[in-house]
Design a protein around this motif. Structure first.
Motif, mmCIF file in Angstrom:
data_model
loop_
_atom_site.group_PDB
_atom_site.id
_atom_site.type_symbol
_atom_site.label_atom_id
_atom_site.label_comp_id
_atom_site.label_asym_id
_atom_site.label_seq_id
_atom_site.Cartn_x
_atom_site.Cartn_y
_atom_site.Cartn_z
ATOM 1 N N ASP A 198 17.310 -19.283 -36.539
ATOM 2 C CA ASP A 198 15.963 -19.726 -36.886
ATOM 3 C C ASP A 198 15.321 -20.443 -35.704
ATOM 4 O OD1 ASP A 198 13.650 -20.778 -37.955
ATOM 5 O OD2 ASP A 198 14.625 -21.688 -39.688
ATOM 6 N N PRO A 199 14.254 -19.901 -35.117
ATOM 7 C CA PRO A 199 13.613 -20.554 -33.969
ATOM 8 C C PRO A 199 13.027 -21.926 -34.305
ATOM 9 C CG PRO A 199 12.350 -18.619 -34.658
ATOM 10 C CD PRO A 199 13.606 -18.644 -35.469
ATOM 11 N N ASP A 200 12.829 -22.213 -35.595
ATOM 12 C CA ASP A 200 12.349 -23.541 -35.990
ATOM 13 C C ASP A 200 13.315 -24.633 -35.557
ATOM 14 O OD1 ASP A 200 10.094 -22.445 -37.146
ATOM 15 O OD2 ASP A 200 10.872 -22.575 -39.206
ATOM 16 N N VAL A 201 14.603 -24.310 -35.501
ATOM 17 C CA VAL A 201 15.598 -25.305 -35.073
ATOM 18 C C VAL A 201 15.324 -25.718 -33.630
ATOM 19 C CG1 VAL A 201 18.052 -25.729 -34.630
ATOM 20 C CG2 VAL A 201 17.349 -24.522 -36.701
ATOM 21 N N ARG A 202 15.022 -24.755 -32.761
ATOM 22 C CA ARG A 202 14.724 -25.089 -31.368
ATOM 23 C C ARG A 202 13.447 -25.921 -31.263
ATOM 24 N NH1 ARG A 202 16.840 -20.066 -31.354
ATOM 25 N NH2 ARG A 202 14.905 -18.909 -31.105
ATOM 26 N N ASP A 203 12.447 -25.568 -32.055
ATOM 27 C CA ASP A 203 11.205 -26.356 -32.061
ATOM 28 C C ASP A 203 11.466 -27.780 -32.540
ATOM 29 O OD1 ASP A 203 9.788 -24.141 -31.187
ATOM 30 O OD2 ASP A 203 9.085 -23.588 -33.198
ATOM 31 N N ASP A 204 12.249 -27.920 -33.612
ATOM 32 C CA ASP A 204 12.552 -29.251 -34.146
ATOM 33 C C ASP A 204 13.415 -30.058 -33.180
ATOM 34 O OD1 ASP A 204 11.080 -28.701 -36.414
ATOM 35 O OD2 ASP A 204 12.826 -28.282 -37.681
ATOM 36 N N MET A 205 14.356 -29.388 -32.493
ATOM 37 C CA MET A 205 15.185 -30.067 -31.505
ATOM 38 C C MET A 205 14.315 -30.581 -30.364
ATOM 39 S SD MET A 205 18.232 -31.087 -30.699
ATOM 40 C CE MET A 205 19.259 -30.152 -31.801
ATOM 41 N N ASP A 206 13.384 -29.756 -29.915
ATOM 42 C CA ASP A 206 12.464 -30.162 -28.857
ATOM 43 C C ASP A 206 11.619 -31.352 -29.310
ATOM 44 O OD1 ASP A 206 11.320 -29.843 -26.273
ATOM 45 O OD2 ASP A 206 9.629 -28.763 -27.157
ATOM 46 N N MET A 207 11.115 -31.303 -30.539
ATOM 47 C CA MET A 207 10.313 -32.401 -31.069
ATOM 48 C C MET A 207 11.137 -33.685 -31.154
ATOM 49 S SD MET A 207 8.344 -32.705 -34.755
ATOM 50 C CE MET A 207 9.886 -32.431 -35.635
ATOM 51 N N GLY A 208 12.375 -33.574 -31.624
ATOM 52 C CA GLY A 208 13.239 -34.745 -31.734
ATOM 53 C C GLY A 208 13.559 -35.356 -30.382
ATOM 54 N N LEU A 209 13.866 -34.510 -29.398
ATOM 55 C CA LEU A 209 14.149 -35.018 -28.059
ATOM 56 C C LEU A 209 12.914 -35.666 -27.442
ATOM 57 C CD1 LEU A 209 16.410 -32.131 -26.726
ATOM 58 C CD2 LEU A 209 17.120 -34.501 -27.140
ATOM 59 N N ASP A 210 11.736 -35.084 -27.700
ATOM 60 C CA ASP A 210 10.502 -35.695 -27.196
ATOM 61 C C ASP A 210 10.247 -37.057 -27.845
ATOM 62 O OD1 ASP A 210 9.935 -33.634 -25.463
ATOM 63 O OD2 ASP A 210 8.479 -32.659 -26.784
ATOM 64 N N LYS A 211 10.649 -37.217 -29.082
ATOM 65 C CA LYS A 211 10.485 -38.503 -29.771
ATOM 66 C C LYS A 211 11.432 -39.551 -29.176
ATOM 67 C CE LYS A 211 9.042 -40.880 -33.462
ATOM 68 N NZ LYS A 211 7.678 -41.255 -33.699
ATOM 69 N N ILE A 212 12.669 -39.124 -28.881
ATOM 70 C CA ILE A 212 13.660 -40.036 -28.297
ATOM 71 C C ILE A 212 13.287 -40.394 -26.861
ATOM 72 C CG2 ILE A 212 16.082 -40.230 -27.563
ATOM 73 C CD1 ILE A 212 16.746 -38.318 -29.932
ATOM 74 N N VAL A 213 12.803 -39.388 -26.108
ATOM 75 C CA VAL A 213 12.488 -39.565 -24.683
ATOM 76 C C VAL A 213 11.051 -39.069 -24.438
ATOM 77 C CG1 VAL A 213 13.199 -39.057 -22.320
ATOM 78 C CG2 VAL A 213 14.918 -39.128 -24.126
#
Length: 117
Positions: free
Chosen positions: A57-72
């Motif tokens: 599911d490409p949504d996982v990559r989008d959500d991972m990117d969003m989460g990493l952007d929130k952390i950093v």
């Protein structure tokens, strides 16, 4: 026991989380000859990283990117800014996620779970 080493070149990608499994496997010509082993992948880059994650599911990559952007976030008052606003966050994300992976090899294939990539 034998050892095999090969340098792989991945094409450039924009900021984000990307599935590179096929691009890596396509360049591993000797992989099919290995019955049992361990593959170590090391990324020679200071603002990128490697991880195993959901590969369907490409949504996982989008959500991972969003989460990493929130952390950093890019909005921190970084001192190192010479290479653009996403460079220092890339260095931090690389340090958090890591630049190497060990993956078992079984019968000429990377032995990943069904949904891993």
């Amino acid at each position: 026991m034998s050892w095999y080493q090969q340098e792989i070149r991945l094409r450039s990608r924009p900021k984000g989380c990307h599935l590179v499994h096929s691009e890596i496997v396509d360049q591993l010509g000797q992989l099919k000859n290995i019955k049992i082993g361990m593959a170590n992948f090391f990324l020679q880059h200071t603002s990128a990283s490697l991880m195993i994650n959901e590969n369907c599911d490409p949504d996982v990559r989008d959500d991972m990117d969003m989460g990493l952007d929130k952390i950093v976030p890019e909005t921190f008052p970084y001192t190192h800014t010479d290479e653009g606003p996403d460079d220092m966050p890339g260095h931090l994300k690389s340090g958090i996620v890591g630049v190497s992976l060990n993956i078992p090899i079984t019968n000429g294939r990377l032995n990943l779970g069904t949904w891993q990539g």
